[in-house]
Design a protein around this motif. Structure first.
Motif, PDB file in Angstrom:
ATOM      1  N   LEU A   1      40.046  56.637 -36.291  1.00  0.00           N
ATOM      2  CA  LEU A   1      39.313  57.827 -36.415  1.00  0.00           C
ATOM      3  C   LEU A   1      39.881  58.958 -35.622  1.00  0.00           C
ATOM      4  O   LEU A   1      39.278  60.066 -36.112  1.00  0.00           O
ATOM      5  N   GLY A   2      40.634  58.966 -34.807  1.00  0.00           N
ATOM      6  CA  GLY A   2      41.054  60.086 -34.027  1.00  0.00           C
ATOM      7  C   GLY A   2      39.771  60.564 -33.102  1.00  0.00           C
ATOM      8  O   GLY A   2      39.666  61.612 -32.949  1.00  0.00           O
ATOM      9  N   VAL A   3      39.076  59.535 -32.448  1.00  0.00           N
ATOM     10  CA  VAL A   3      38.017  59.972 -31.385  1.00  0.00           C
ATOM     11  C   VAL A   3      38.248  59.442 -30.260  1.00  0.00           C
ATOM     12  O   VAL A   3      38.764  58.452 -30.195  1.00  0.00           O
ATOM     13  N   THR A   4      37.585  59.931 -29.246  1.00  0.00           N
ATOM     14  CA  THR A   4      37.581  59.339 -27.931  1.00  0.00           C
ATOM     15  C   THR A   4      36.241  58.823 -27.623  1.00  0.00           C
ATOM     16  O   THR A   4      35.160  58.695 -28.330  1.00  0.00           O
ATOM     17  N   GLU A   5      36.435  58.274 -26.398  1.00  0.00           N
ATOM     18  CA  GLU A   5      34.830  57.464 -25.945  1.00  0.00           C
ATOM     19  C   GLU A   5      33.809  58.482 -25.612  1.00  0.00           C
ATOM     20  O   GLU A   5      32.598  58.027 -25.646  1.00  0.00           O
TER      21      GLU A   5
ATOM     22  N   GLU B   1      30.201  63.459 -34.365  1.00  0.00           N
ATOM     23  CA  GLU B   1      31.597  63.645 -34.475  1.00  0.00           C
ATOM     24  C   GLU B   1      32.525  62.672 -35.260  1.00  0.00           C
ATOM     25  O   GLU B   1      33.139  62.873 -35.779  1.00  0.00           O
ATOM     26  N   ILE B   2      32.028  61.322 -34.821  1.00  0.00           N
ATOM     27  CA  ILE B   2      32.474  60.048 -35.575  1.00  0.00           C
ATOM     28  C   ILE B   2      32.325  60.140 -37.154  1.00  0.00           C
ATOM     29  O   ILE B   2      33.010  59.966 -37.924  1.00  0.00           O
ATOM     30  N   LEU B   3      30.927  60.574 -37.355  1.00  0.00           N
ATOM     31  CA  LEU B   3      30.318  60.493 -38.907  1.00  0.00           C
ATOM     32  C   LEU B   3      31.515  61.465 -39.432  1.00  0.00           C
ATOM     33  O   LEU B   3      31.639  61.517 -40.645  1.00  0.00           O
ATOM     34  N   GLN B   4      31.583  62.668 -38.899  1.00  0.00           N
ATOM     35  CA  GLN B   4      32.303  63.923 -39.441  1.00  0.00           C
ATOM     36  C   GLN B   4      33.684  63.409 -39.763  1.00  0.00           C
ATOM     37  O   GLN B   4      34.197  63.515 -40.834  1.00  0.00           O
ATOM     38  N   LYS B   5      34.507  62.659 -38.793  1.00  0.00           N
ATOM     39  CA  LYS B   5      35.821  62.229 -39.015  1.00  0.00           C
ATOM     40  C   LYS B   5      35.791  61.316 -40.004  1.00  0.00           C
ATOM     41  O   LYS B   5      36.851  61.169 -40.831  1.00  0.00           O
ATOM     42  N   TYR B   6      34.720  60.219 -40.052  1.00  0.00           N
ATOM     43  CA  TYR B   6      34.572  59.459 -40.993  1.00  0.00           C
ATOM     44  C   TYR B   6      34.711  59.986 -42.497  1.00  0.00           C
ATOM     45  O   TYR B   6      35.590  59.494 -43.393  1.00  0.00           O
ATOM     46  N   ASP B   7      33.758  60.853 -42.429  1.00  0.00           N
ATOM     47  CA  ASP B   7      33.607  61.524 -43.961  1.00  0.00           C
ATOM     48  C   ASP B   7      34.866  62.111 -44.441  1.00  0.00           C
ATOM     49  O   ASP B   7      35.380  62.027 -45.751  1.00  0.00           O
TER      50      ASP B   7
END
Length: 115
Positions: A62-66, A72-78
């Motif tokens: 997903l290209g996210v950090t801890e 933010e995770i949901l935005q990347k996922y969508d």
């Protein structure tokens, strides 16, 4: 007639070979258990055979950090899910979905994710 004999020999030979491989694997596990390597081998086999995704891989997909928030995770996922839906990459789309599910479990455990 010769083909039938040859086929029987091949079948018997492959059965013998399969049994000997199983026996060799069992012996290797017995030897490894003496040194404590067996448990690690079994764990690695289970990990490799498992279809679940680990948190680090999910974050990479997903290209996210801890420190990323659940939003933010949901935005990347969508974004990634829709992009792969349009381009027809079902494999990547399923990886994105598995990554979200993995992180969802992590964030629920921390009390930060979806309720």
């Amino acid at each position: 007639m010769a083909a039938k004999i040859l086929a029987n020999l091949i079948i018997m030979g492959s059965g013998i070979l399969a049994r000997s491989l199983v026996q060799a694997y069992r012996q290797a596990l017995q030897n490894a258990s003496k040194t404590g390597v067996a448990q690690e081998t079994i764990q690695n086999t289970v990990r490799r055979g498992s279809k679940t995704m680990v948190e680090q891989e999910a974050r990479q997909v997903l290209g996210v950090t801890e420190s990323s928030s659940w939003e933010e995770i949901l935005q990347k996922y969508d974004t990634l899910f829709e992009r792969n839906a349009k381009n027809g990459s079902f494999y990547l789309q399923s990886k994105v979905h598995k990554a979200k599910k993995c992180l969802e479990a992590v964030y629920q455990g921390k009390g930060q994710g979806p309720g």
